[in-house]
Scaffold this motif. Sequence first.
Motif, PDB file in Angstrom:
ATOM      1  N   MET A  43       8.289  22.936 -15.582  1.00  0.00           N
ATOM      2  CA  MET A  43       7.174  22.202 -16.182  1.00  0.00           C
ATOM      3  C   MET A  43       7.260  20.715 -15.850  1.00  0.00           C
ATOM      4  O   MET A  43       6.256  20.085 -15.499  1.00  0.00           O
ATOM      5  CB  MET A  43       7.157  22.411 -17.696  1.00  0.00           C
ATOM      6  N   ARG A  44       8.436  20.153 -15.971  1.00  0.00           N
ATOM      7  CA  ARG A  44       8.599  18.716 -15.687  1.00  0.00           C
ATOM      8  C   ARG A  44       8.253  18.410 -14.234  1.00  0.00           C
ATOM      9  O   ARG A  44       7.583  17.421 -13.943  1.00  0.00           O
ATOM     10  CB  ARG A  44      10.022  18.270 -16.008  1.00  0.00           C
ATOM     11  N   ASN A  45       8.705  19.262 -13.311  1.00  0.00           N
ATOM     12  CA  ASN A  45       8.372  19.050 -11.901  1.00  0.00           C
ATOM     13  C   ASN A  45       6.868  19.163 -11.660  1.00  0.00           C
ATOM     14  O   ASN A  45       6.290  18.362 -10.915  1.00  0.00           O
ATOM     15  CB  ASN A  45       9.124  20.037 -11.013  1.00  0.00           C
ATOM     16  N   ALA A  46       6.239  20.148 -12.279  1.00  0.00           N
ATOM     17  CA  ALA A  46       4.792  20.329 -12.113  1.00  0.00           C
ATOM     18  C   ALA A  46       4.031  19.124 -12.670  1.00  0.00           C
ATOM     19  O   ALA A  46       3.076  18.641 -12.051  1.00  0.00           O
ATOM     20  CB  ALA A  46       4.335  21.614 -12.803  1.00  0.00           C
ATOM     21  N   LEU A  47       4.449  18.631 -13.815  1.00  0.00           N
ATOM     22  CA  LEU A  47       3.794  17.459 -14.406  1.00  0.00           C
ATOM     23  C   LEU A  47       4.009  16.213 -13.552  1.00  0.00           C
ATOM     24  O   LEU A  47       3.065  15.449 -13.307  1.00  0.00           O
ATOM     25  CB  LEU A  47       4.312  17.217 -15.829  1.00  0.00           C
ATOM     26  N   ASN A  48       5.227  16.003 -13.080  1.00  0.00           N
ATOM     27  CA  ASN A  48       5.502  14.839 -12.247  1.00  0.00           C
ATOM     28  C   ASN A  48       4.710  14.881 -10.942  1.00  0.00           C
ATOM     29  O   ASN A  48       4.249  13.845 -10.466  1.00  0.00           O
ATOM     30  CB  ASN A  48       7.007  14.707 -11.962  1.00  0.00           C
ATOM     31  N   ASP A  49       4.555  16.078 -10.374  1.00  0.00           N
ATOM     32  CA  ASP A  49       3.742  16.213  -9.157  1.00  0.00           C
ATOM     33  C   ASP A  49       2.312  15.750  -9.404  1.00  0.00           C
ATOM     34  O   ASP A  49       1.717  15.074  -8.571  1.00  0.00           O
ATOM     35  CB  ASP A  49       3.716  17.663  -8.669  1.00  0.00           C
ATOM     36  N   ARG A  50       1.759  16.109 -10.540  1.00  0.00           N
ATOM     37  CA  ARG A  50       0.371  15.787 -10.840  1.00  0.00           C
ATOM     38  C   ARG A  50       0.197  14.335 -11.294  1.00  0.00           C
ATOM     39  O   ARG A  50      -0.805  13.699 -11.009  1.00  0.00           O
ATOM     40  CB  ARG A  50      -0.151  16.731 -11.906  1.00  0.00           C
ATOM     41  N   LEU A  51       1.167  13.827 -12.022  1.00  0.00           N
ATOM     42  CA  LEU A  51       1.050  12.479 -12.579  1.00  0.00           C
ATOM     43  C   LEU A  51       1.475  11.379 -11.608  1.00  0.00           C
ATOM     44  O   LEU A  51       1.200  10.209 -11.863  1.00  0.00           O
ATOM     45  CB  LEU A  51       1.879  12.371 -13.867  1.00  0.00           C
ATOM     46  N   SER A  52       2.106  11.744 -10.509  1.00  0.00           N
ATOM     47  CA  SER A  52       2.559  10.722  -9.558  1.00  0.00           C
ATOM     48  C   SER A  52       1.384   9.943  -8.975  1.00  0.00           C
ATOM     49  O   SER A  52       1.538   8.779  -8.605  1.00  0.00           O
ATOM     50  CB  SER A  52       3.377  11.360  -8.437  1.00  0.00           C
ATOM     51  N   ASN A  53       0.205  10.548  -8.916  1.00  0.00           N
ATOM     52  CA  ASN A  53      -0.977   9.850  -8.408  1.00  0.00           C
ATOM     53  C   ASN A  53      -1.421   8.734  -9.344  1.00  0.00           C
ATOM     54  O   ASN A  53      -2.082   7.797  -8.922  1.00  0.00           O
ATOM     55  CB  ASN A  53      -2.130  10.829  -8.200  1.00  0.00           C
ATOM     56  N   LEU A  54      -1.092   8.843 -10.621  1.00  0.00           N
ATOM     57  CA  LEU A  54      -1.502   7.835 -11.593  1.00  0.00           C
ATOM     58  C   LEU A  54      -0.527   6.669 -11.658  1.00  0.00           C
ATOM     59  O   LEU A  54      -0.861   5.618 -12.198  1.00  0.00           O
ATOM     60  CB  LEU A  54      -1.610   8.462 -12.991  1.00  0.00           C
ATOM     61  N   SER A  55       0.664   6.844 -11.117  1.00  0.00           N
ATOM     62  CA  SER A  55       1.697   5.820 -11.285  1.00  0.00           C
ATOM     63  C   SER A  55       1.390   4.532 -10.531  1.00  0.00           C
ATOM     64  O   SER A  55       2.064   3.540 -10.722  1.00  0.00           O
ATOM     65  CB  SER A  55       3.056   6.363 -10.853  1.00  0.00           C
ATOM     66  N   ASN A  56       0.359   4.536  -9.693  1.00  0.00           N
ATOM     67  CA  ASN A  56      -0.024   3.316  -8.988  1.00  0.00           C
ATOM     68  C   ASN A  56      -0.888   2.414  -9.856  1.00  0.00           C
ATOM     69  O   ASN A  56      -1.120   1.264  -9.513  1.00  0.00           O
ATOM     70  CB  ASN A  56      -0.774   3.657  -7.701  1.00  0.00           C
ATOM     71  N   GLY A  57      -1.378   2.937 -10.957  1.00  0.00           N
ATOM     72  CA  GLY A  57      -2.240   2.141 -11.826  1.00  0.00           C
ATOM     73  C   GLY A  57      -1.454   1.034 -12.513  1.00  0.00           C
ATOM     74  O   GLY A  57      -0.236   1.075 -12.596  1.00  0.00           O
ATOM     75  N   ASN A  58      -2.167   0.047 -13.013  1.00  0.00           N
ATOM     76  CA  ASN A  58      -1.484  -1.061 -13.686  1.00  0.00           C
ATOM     77  C   ASN A  58      -1.755  -1.044 -15.182  1.00  0.00           C
ATOM     78  O   ASN A  58      -1.634  -2.042 -15.844  1.00  0.00           O
ATOM     79  CB  ASN A  58      -1.897  -2.403 -13.074  1.00  0.00           C
ATOM     80  N   GLY A  59      -2.110   0.118 -15.701  1.00  0.00           N
ATOM     81  CA  GLY A  59      -2.365   0.237 -17.128  1.00  0.00           C
ATOM     82  C   GLY A  59      -1.071   0.367 -17.902  1.00  0.00           C
ATOM     83  O   GLY A  59       0.022   0.181 -17.366  1.00  0.00           O
ATOM     84  N   PRO A  60      -1.178   0.674 -19.172  1.00  0.00           N
ATOM     85  CA  PRO A  60       0.015   0.763 -20.021  1.00  0.00           C
ATOM     86  C   PRO A  60       0.918   1.922 -19.616  1.00  0.00           C
ATOM     87  O   PRO A  60       0.493   2.862 -18.965  1.00  0.00           O
ATOM     88  CB  PRO A  60      -0.569   0.982 -21.420  1.00  0.00           C
TER      89      PRO A  60
END
Length: 173
Positions: free
Chosen positions: A50-67
């Motif tokens: 689950m953690r790997n699947a979530l990290n795969d999907r959320l890595s695209n958001l990590s470029n944002g400068n939000g909180p």
Amino acid sequence: MKRLLPLIALVALSGCGLRPVYGGGSHGAVAQGLGHVEVLDIEGKSGWLMRNALNDRLSNLSNGNGPSYKLVVKLDDQISGFGLRSDAAITRERRTLRARYQLIDEATGAQVLDDTAGSDAGIDVTSSEYATIAAEDTALERLSQIVADQIVNRLALYATRKAAAQAPAPGGQ
């Protein structure tokens, strides 16, 4: 006339208020609203998947400068037999994966989202124990992907609604 129908459909859709959730890429509402999400460790094999699947999907958001946020996930992984032959041997199993997840704002420590996601899969029990175990593992891998999609979709919806609530009113007032 056949060429005109797709154009009419595009014009109709643009007027209905539908907007792409991930529109704007790293400058869009989802990336700006979630900025960076750290998925905390999750127990067990199902947690690792689950953690790997979530990290795969959320890595695209990590470029944002939000909180920045922490995502806490607790899993409930169950296998239950329900198909029985006349000799009481199980012929079918159901694997259920449920996740309770909480999104925590790192700056304030406030829990901003608390929700659940889940799915299940049917498994044929064969005379080969190896084949049954392989089917159970494959079901877990597939369920991890499905549940991770549900969680990320809910996080994106949260970010979109948060951005809409913070947006200035039309006309700048």
